[in-house]
Design an enzyme around this catalytic site. Structure first.
Site, PDB file in Angstrom:
ATOM      1  N   HIS A  19      45.518  26.208  75.394  1.00 34.23           N
ATOM      2  CA  HIS A  19      46.354  27.299  75.034  1.00 34.23           C
ATOM      3  C   HIS A  19      46.089  28.369  76.290  1.00 34.23           C
ATOM      4  CE1 HIS A  19      46.985  26.588  70.694  1.00 34.23           C
ATOM      5  NE2 HIS A  19      46.419  25.597  70.974  1.00 34.23           N
ATOM      6  N   ASP A  54      49.898  34.234  71.245  1.00 33.14           N
ATOM      7  CA  ASP A  54      49.949  32.994  71.001  1.00 33.14           C
ATOM      8  C   ASP A  54      50.142  32.991  69.489  1.00 33.14           C
ATOM      9  OD1 ASP A  54      48.316  30.161  71.684  1.00 33.14           O
ATOM     10  OD2 ASP A  54      48.262  30.489  69.541  1.00 33.14           O
TER      11      ASP A  54
HETATM   12 BR1  BUP Z   1      40.993  17.156  81.301  1.00 33.36          BR
HETATM   13  C1  BUP Z   1      41.996  18.074  82.572  1.00 33.36           C
HETATM   14  N1  BUP Z   1      42.160  18.679  84.804  1.00 33.36           N
HETATM   15  O1  BUP Z   1      40.772  17.452  84.154  1.00 33.36           O
HETATM   16  P1  BUP Z   1      47.287  19.868  77.093  1.00 33.36           P
HETATM   17  C2  BUP Z   1      43.043  18.879  81.926  1.00 33.36           C
HETATM   18  N2  BUP Z   1      43.876  19.667  82.906  1.00 33.36           N
HETATM   19  O2  BUP Z   1      44.125  20.266  85.098  1.00 33.36           O
HETATM   20  P2  BUP Z   1      44.781  19.516  75.856  1.00 33.36           P
HETATM   21  C3  BUP Z   1      43.578  19.545  84.274  1.00 33.36           C
HETATM   22  O3  BUP Z   1      44.547  20.992  80.971  1.00 33.36           O
HETATM   23  P3  BUP Z   1      45.988  20.753  73.492  1.00 33.36           P
HETATM   24  C4  BUP Z   1      41.674  18.069  83.840  1.00 33.36           C
HETATM   25  O4  BUP Z   1      46.838  19.712  83.482  1.00 33.36           O
HETATM   26  C5  BUP Z   1      47.070  20.659  81.126  1.00 33.36           C
HETATM   27  O5  BUP Z   1      47.286  21.623  81.966  1.00 33.36           O
HETATM   28  C6  BUP Z   1      46.167  19.655  82.242  1.00 33.36           C
HETATM   29  O6  BUP Z   1      46.580  20.557  78.082  1.00 33.36           O
HETATM   30  C7  BUP Z   1      44.890  20.462  82.314  1.00 33.36           C
HETATM   31  O7  BUP Z   1      46.155  19.022  76.429  1.00 33.36           O
HETATM   32  C8  BUP Z   1      45.905  21.233  80.538  1.00 33.36           C
HETATM   33  O8  BUP Z   1      48.066  18.609  78.397  1.00 33.36           O
HETATM   34  C9  BUP Z   1      45.333  20.264  78.925  1.00 33.36           C
HETATM   35  O9  BUP Z   1      48.255  20.560  76.421  1.00 33.36           O
HETATM   36  O10 BUP Z   1      45.334  20.912  74.891  1.00 33.36           O
HETATM   37  O11 BUP Z   1      43.788  19.828  76.624  1.00 33.36           O
HETATM   38  O12 BUP Z   1      44.519  18.293  74.384  1.00 33.36           O
HETATM   39  O13 BUP Z   1      45.377  20.075  72.590  1.00 33.36           O
HETATM   40  O14 BUP Z   1      45.897  22.178  73.069  1.00 33.36           O
HETATM   41  O15 BUP Z   1      47.466  20.163  73.701  1.00 33.36           O
END
Ligand code: BUP
Length: 456
Positions: free
Chosen positions: A18, A115
């Site tokens: 988020h 949000d």
């Molecule tokens: Br782990 C990791 N590096 O090592 P999502 C994640 N990320 O840049 P989530 C990194 O975190 P929700 C790491 O690129 C993305 O922008 C990744 O968001 C970055 O999954 C973010 O993909 C992760 O939406 O959040 O963390 O499960 O459950 O809210 O979707």
């Protein structure tokens, strides 16, 4: 935002999934001549959030920072012990307290971008300030339709009347099999359900709904939403994605990647707050090894990073690391995912389908093997499949529902890495995604219209 230089306050919620889109939006607006105040909710749940907030403000000194302290716990709730859900509950109940903080800002605010889980509280504040509220959705357009309709779907009754085999009809979206709807949504008392329903009821008060997607990625869903087919009283959806990366180019910090052949490496990550059972981690390891493909695996052993104490060797065993040392790397640290996905050595992405990850894969044109674990991820996986960005082994179920054996994982990895049509389609998705955000592209136009600045 009717001012020569609009002043926008951005209000994210908890967790990297988020926070990240809000940091990107903040940088995008600031680079388009808006004055930006980013409200940071304190205390954060994860270390990653604190680190990213600190480095973001250090590299974006022109963006104003305002801390908002929220009482760490939600009103008493027994339906979940997930620290992120509990935090969402606390944040969702605190939105109305933002009034005094936001009233005092100078120059006065032109708009608030908040949000989804703050829609109810912030709409009251915006009414008082006579400024528009734009709701920022951090998931797919498809899952947004489900959230918007949730108060009117009676999912609990659907489940009670033996509806587990009957699809759920979502107006303007078609039918969803119950197996892809997050299980907590069938319990009307669940905190997750309450947060979505409470805020969905206030969506009609928002001026617009920002989506981190683009016209070409979810065309039918976006059209149905803007034709009033989902609910007639919803504000327009504004697809402005994929959001631009905000990080200063620091390199991916994994020199090993530079030595690998083009499109030969599978990148594996299940996001910032998903863990798998130890048995499943080992089966995934077996699958990677058996597939014969190189891999870069970001491994999490705990939902909250501060609690993640076990090392790679403890989790996977010494022999696994020894046997795969020439083919793969397993890391437990935070990596620069966007830069990794953009690296020429990456040929595929095993992803939980958190929406940010999906958009990053779309932007870089990397084919995805979807392995959704919880929440919105199965609905997002459907989008990935339909957009021909990836493949999905539906029968693997939710995370933890069944143990997916190494042989099955290996088979799917071989399919992912060997499918030339999929690879070409993913590249096309990447081209369309980048076109959408260029000056004059569909997403750029929508954003510029909202902030009412002439394109240059
Ligand atoms: Br782990 C990791 N590096 O090592 P999502 C994640 N990320 O840049 P989530 C990194 O975190 P929700 C790491 O690129 C993305 O922008 C990744 O968001 C970055 O999954 C973010 O993909 C992760 O939406 O959040 O963390 O499960 O459950 O809210 O979707």
């Amino acid at each position: 935002c009717n001012q020569p230089q609009p002043h926008v306050a951005l209000l994210p919620s908890a967790g990297m999934g988020h926070l990240t889109p809000f940091l990107r939006l903040a940088a995008m607006l600031a680079s388009r001549s808006c004055t930006v105040t980013l409200i940071t909710i304190q205390p954060t749940i994860s270390e990653a959030e604190s680190t990213h907030i600190t480095s973001f403000f250090a590299t974006h000194p022109h963006i104003n920072r305002l801390d908002f302290h929220v009482h760490p716990s939600a009103p008493s709730d027994t339906t979940t012990d997930d620290p992120f859900f509990i935090r969402f509950g606390a944040i969702s109940h605190s939105g109305h307290l933002l009034g005094p903080l936001l009233c005092s800002l100078s120059p006065p605010l032109s708009a608030i971008f908040s949000d989804f889980i703050l829609t109810s509280g912030v709409s009251q504040v915006c009414e008082h300030l006579c400024i528009p509220n734009y709701t920022v959705i951090t998931t797919s357009a498809r899952f947004y339709s489900l959230m918007a309709c949730l108060p009117y779907l009676s999912l609990e009754d659907h489940a009670k009347t033996g509806g587990s085999d009957n699809d759920v009809e979502i107006p303007g979206l078609g039918s969803l099999p119950p197996s892809i709807i997050p299980p907590p949504l069938f319990n009307s008392n669940h905190l997750f359900t309450n947060i979505i329903e409470t805020n969905a009821r206030f969506l009609p008060k928002a001026k617009g709904i920002f989506l981190n997607t683009f016209d070409g990625f979810e065309p039918e869903t976006i059209t149905a939403q803007n034709n009033g087919e989902v609910l007639t009283n919803l504000p327009p959806v504004l697809p402005i994605g994929p959001y631009e990366p905000y990080e200063l180019k620091q390199g991916h910090h994994i020199p090993w990647l530079d030595d690998q052949p083009a499109e030969s490496v599978v990148y594996v990550s299940f996001g910032s707050r998903t863990t798998m059972s130890k048995d499943q981690v080992r089966e995934l390891g077996k699958g990677l090894k058996r597939s014969g493909h190189r891999f870069l695996w970001v491994l999490k052993a705990s939902k909250v990073d501060k609690d993640d104490k076990e090392g790679v060797e403890e989790l996977l065993g010494h022999s696994f690391l020894e046997e795969t040392k020439n083919e793969g790397i397993v890391v437990k640290e935070w990596v620069q995912q966007e830069e990794i996905l953009a690296h020429p050595a990456i040929g595929g992405f095993i992803s939980h389908c958190g929406w940010n990850s999906v958009m990053e894969a779309a932007q870089t044109g990397v084919p995805v093997l979807a392995w959704p674990q919880h929440g919105d991820q199965k609905v997002n996986a459907e989008v990935v499949e339909k957009a021909e960005l990836g493949i999905w082994a539906r029968h693997w179920g939710w995370g933890g529902q069944k143990l997916v054996k190494g042989e099955e994982v290996a088979e799917k990895i071989v399919e992912l890495m060997g499918d030339h049509i999929l690879r070409a389609n993913a590249k096309k998705v990447g081209q369309e995604a980048r076109k959408a955000t260029k000056v004059g592209g569909s997403s750029d136009k929508v954003l510029m219209e909202v902030i009412e600045l002439p394109e240059n």
